[in-house]
Design a protein around this motif. Structure first.
Motif, PDB file in Angstrom:
ATOM      1  N   THR A  76      32.864  33.502  45.646  1.00  0.00           N
ATOM      2  CA  THR A  76      32.678  33.108  46.759  1.00  0.00           C
ATOM      3  C   THR A  76      34.166  34.189  46.924  1.00  0.00           C
ATOM      4  O   THR A  76      34.474  34.609  48.644  1.00  0.00           O
ATOM      5  CB  THR A  76      32.928  31.237  47.109  1.00  0.00           C
ATOM      6  OG1 THR A  76      31.815  30.498  46.281  1.00  0.00           O
ATOM      7  CG2 THR A  76      31.855  30.992  49.080  1.00  0.00           C
ATOM      8  N   ALA A  77      35.330  33.513  47.418  1.00  0.00           N
ATOM      9  CA  ALA A  77      36.221  34.236  47.694  1.00  0.00           C
ATOM     10  C   ALA A  77      36.144  35.885  47.119  1.00  0.00           C
ATOM     11  O   ALA A  77      36.478  36.406  48.112  1.00  0.00           O
ATOM     12  CB  ALA A  77      37.232  33.860  46.624  1.00  0.00           C
ATOM     13  N   ILE A  78      35.156  36.431  46.214  1.00  0.00           N
ATOM     14  CA  ILE A  78      34.988  38.278  46.051  1.00  0.00           C
ATOM     15  C   ILE A  78      34.887  38.246  47.512  1.00  0.00           C
ATOM     16  O   ILE A  78      34.594  39.591  48.362  1.00  0.00           O
ATOM     17  CB  ILE A  78      34.981  38.283  44.810  1.00  0.00           C
ATOM     18  CG1 ILE A  78      35.722  38.274  44.009  1.00  0.00           C
ATOM     19  CG2 ILE A  78      34.272  39.905  45.336  1.00  0.00           C
ATOM     20  CD1 ILE A  78      36.964  39.083  44.334  1.00  0.00           C
ATOM     21  N   GLU A  79      33.585  38.230  47.906  1.00  0.00           N
ATOM     22  CA  GLU A  79      32.746  37.806  48.739  1.00  0.00           C
ATOM     23  C   GLU A  79      33.542  38.118  50.332  1.00  0.00           C
ATOM     24  O   GLU A  79      33.355  39.062  51.073  1.00  0.00           O
ATOM     25  CB  GLU A  79      31.494  36.736  49.541  1.00  0.00           C
ATOM     26  CG  GLU A  79      30.940  36.478  47.417  1.00  0.00           C
ATOM     27  CD  GLU A  79      29.893  37.757  47.888  1.00  0.00           C
ATOM     28  OE1 GLU A  79      29.220  38.623  49.073  1.00  0.00           O
ATOM     29  OE2 GLU A  79      28.900  38.763  46.679  1.00  0.00           O
ATOM     30  N   SER A  80      34.577  36.997  50.429  1.00  0.00           N
ATOM     31  CA  SER A  80      35.147  37.069  51.354  1.00  0.00           C
ATOM     32  C   SER A  80      35.791  38.183  51.699  1.00  0.00           C
ATOM     33  O   SER A  80      36.161  38.515  52.664  1.00  0.00           O
ATOM     34  CB  SER A  80      35.980  35.841  51.867  1.00  0.00           C
ATOM     35  OG  SER A  80      36.844  35.840  51.010  1.00  0.00           O
ATOM     36  N   LEU A  81      36.779  39.318  50.390  1.00  0.00           N
ATOM     37  CA  LEU A  81      37.021  39.893  50.629  1.00  0.00           C
ATOM     38  C   LEU A  81      35.839  41.290  50.681  1.00  0.00           C
ATOM     39  O   LEU A  81      36.825  42.811  50.271  1.00  0.00           O
ATOM     40  CB  LEU A  81      38.066  39.585  49.173  1.00  0.00           C
ATOM     41  CG  LEU A  81      39.285  39.103  49.379  1.00  0.00           C
ATOM     42  CD1 LEU A  81      40.069  38.816  47.630  1.00  0.00           C
ATOM     43  CD2 LEU A  81      39.851  38.520  49.878  1.00  0.00           C
ATOM     44  N   LEU A 117      27.859  38.674  42.726  1.00  0.00           N
ATOM     45  CA  LEU A 117      28.210  39.272  43.988  1.00  0.00           C
ATOM     46  C   LEU A 117      26.612  39.086  44.971  1.00  0.00           C
ATOM     47  O   LEU A 117      25.823  39.292  44.057  1.00  0.00           O
ATOM     48  CB  LEU A 117      28.489  41.108  44.056  1.00  0.00           C
ATOM     49  CG  LEU A 117      29.971  41.227  43.759  1.00  0.00           C
ATOM     50  CD1 LEU A 117      30.294  42.668  43.692  1.00  0.00           C
ATOM     51  CD2 LEU A 117      30.963  40.266  44.751  1.00  0.00           C
ATOM     52  N   THR A 118      26.472  38.934  45.662  1.00  0.00           N
ATOM     53  CA  THR A 118      25.253  38.854  46.325  1.00  0.00           C
ATOM     54  C   THR A 118      24.895  40.583  46.757  1.00  0.00           C
ATOM     55  O   THR A 118      25.787  41.431  46.581  1.00  0.00           O
ATOM     56  CB  THR A 118      25.743  38.344  48.443  1.00  0.00           C
ATOM     57  OG1 THR A 118      26.604  39.412  49.133  1.00  0.00           O
ATOM     58  CG2 THR A 118      25.851  37.217  48.409  1.00  0.00           C
ATOM     59  N   GLN A 119      23.851  40.817  47.534  1.00  0.00           N
ATOM     60  CA  GLN A 119      23.087  41.576  47.319  1.00  0.00           C
ATOM     61  C   GLN A 119      22.974  42.811  48.523  1.00  0.00           C
ATOM     62  O   GLN A 119      23.848  43.817  48.560  1.00  0.00           O
ATOM     63  CB  GLN A 119      21.655  41.386  47.668  1.00  0.00           C
ATOM     64  CG  GLN A 119      20.881  43.465  47.700  1.00  0.00           C
ATOM     65  CD  GLN A 119      20.746  43.592  47.003  1.00  0.00           C
ATOM     66  OE1 GLN A 119      20.303  43.140  45.695  1.00  0.00           O
ATOM     67  NE2 GLN A 119      21.273  45.106  46.352  1.00  0.00           N
TER      68      GLN A 119
END
Length: 312
Positions: A76-81, A117-119
């Motif tokens: 989740t944190a990576i998604e924001s970065l 990771l999300t798509q």
């Protein structure tokens, strides 16, 4: 010293170094948590407005975390970065862009197990890396981008990565379209080598198949060959009948495009069979030639000299 590409914004120069993975330093989990909260997140947040050297240092810190302390950061944190990483990959400051590409490579390195990771995030990173492969980009950035893509197609997330890469086959830049198909084939080859032999049924065919139509009609010979290779890998995974049905059911394709995508498999397989037969015939002829040469050499050997012995 920081070196900018043509068109880079002017400003204060900073002396920075893009570190190879082995020189990042390990640090402790506690210190990495502090760096994540106080350095990485503030600098790479979507609305961040800090000096570029601060972003550079944040990317280096995130790389260190990903490589040595992946437990410190969550998916989740990576998604924001990811938006901040992508923005830096596209930076006109070449040294910042290179460090961001290295960061994307380290991120994909951890996608095989630790991170998910999300798509949308995979799309963002894959597009940025492919765009960095264009011939008008600095050679060092192109090389770094291909290295990152090689990491991505080795560790994934492959099911999300394949349609992301393939969808760039329609790009107006010939280089980007070519790399899109070449790396799509590599991603599917990695999938084919895994335990899920019917992976093609789970791919986003709504994105893959229209993209392949662009690929088999690309200007680049490499792109065409790779696109046909992808078609074969998909057909082998899901059966030719299922592949044909999927192609026929894809919205937006003309009858001619449907036929071309089916032929991409049948004609490639025919050529493969013909090439295998030609190679076998050539090997057989080579062996026969060796046998005849050996037989001829044996016939032309001089008679051994006879030495007369004494009688009695």
């Amino acid at each position: 010293e920081e070196k900018a590409m043509n068109g880079a914004p002017e400003g204060e120069l900073f002396e920075v170094t893009v570190l190879p993975r082995e020189d990042l330093g390990t640090g402790s989990s506690e210190s990495m948590r502090d760096e994540l909260a106080n350095v990485v997140v503030p600098a790479l947040a979507p609305q961040s407005d800090v000096a570029w050297n601060v972003v550079f240092d944040a990317l280096t810190a995130l790389r260190r975390i990903l490589v040595y302390h992946p437990d410190v950061v969550t998916s989740t944190a990576i998604e924001s970065l990811v938006p901040g990483i992508e923005k830096s990959i596209r930076s006109l400051r070449s040294v910042l862009a290179k460090n961001a590409i290295y960061c994307a490579e380290d991120l994909f390195l951890k996608c095989s197990a630790e991170l998910n990771l999300t798509q949308e995030s995979v799309d963002v990173l894959a597009f940025a890396l492919l765009d960095s492969c264009a011939s008008n980009m600095p050679k060092a950035l192109r090389a770094s981008a291909t290295t990152a893509l090689n990491q991505a197609v080795a560790t994934g997330p492959l099911m999300k990565l394949a349609p992301s890469l393939a969808s760039r086959a329609s790009h107006k830049n010939t280089d980007v379209a070519e790399y899109a198909m070449v790396y799509t084939e590599k991603a599917l080859a990695s999938l084919a080598g895994g335990s899920n032999t019917t992976f093609a049924k789970e791919l986003d065919l709504g994105r893959m198949i229209p993209a392949l139509s662009f690929g088999i009609n690309a200007k680049s010979a490499k792109a065409k060959k790779a696109a046909k290779g992808v078609c074969v890998l998909m057909a082998n995974s899901m059966s030719m009948a299922a592949y044909s049905d999927a192609v026929g059911a894809t919205a937006g394709l003309t009858p001619l495009q449907v036929e071309d995508l089916k032929k991409a498999v049948t004609e490639t397989e025919k050529k493969k069979t013909a090439d295998t037969k030609a190679a076998a015939d050539a090997e057989r002829k080579r062996r026969m030639k060796e046998i005849r040469a050996a037989a001829k050499a044996a016939q032309t050997q001089p008679e051994p000299l006879k030495v007369a012995g004494s009688e009695g």
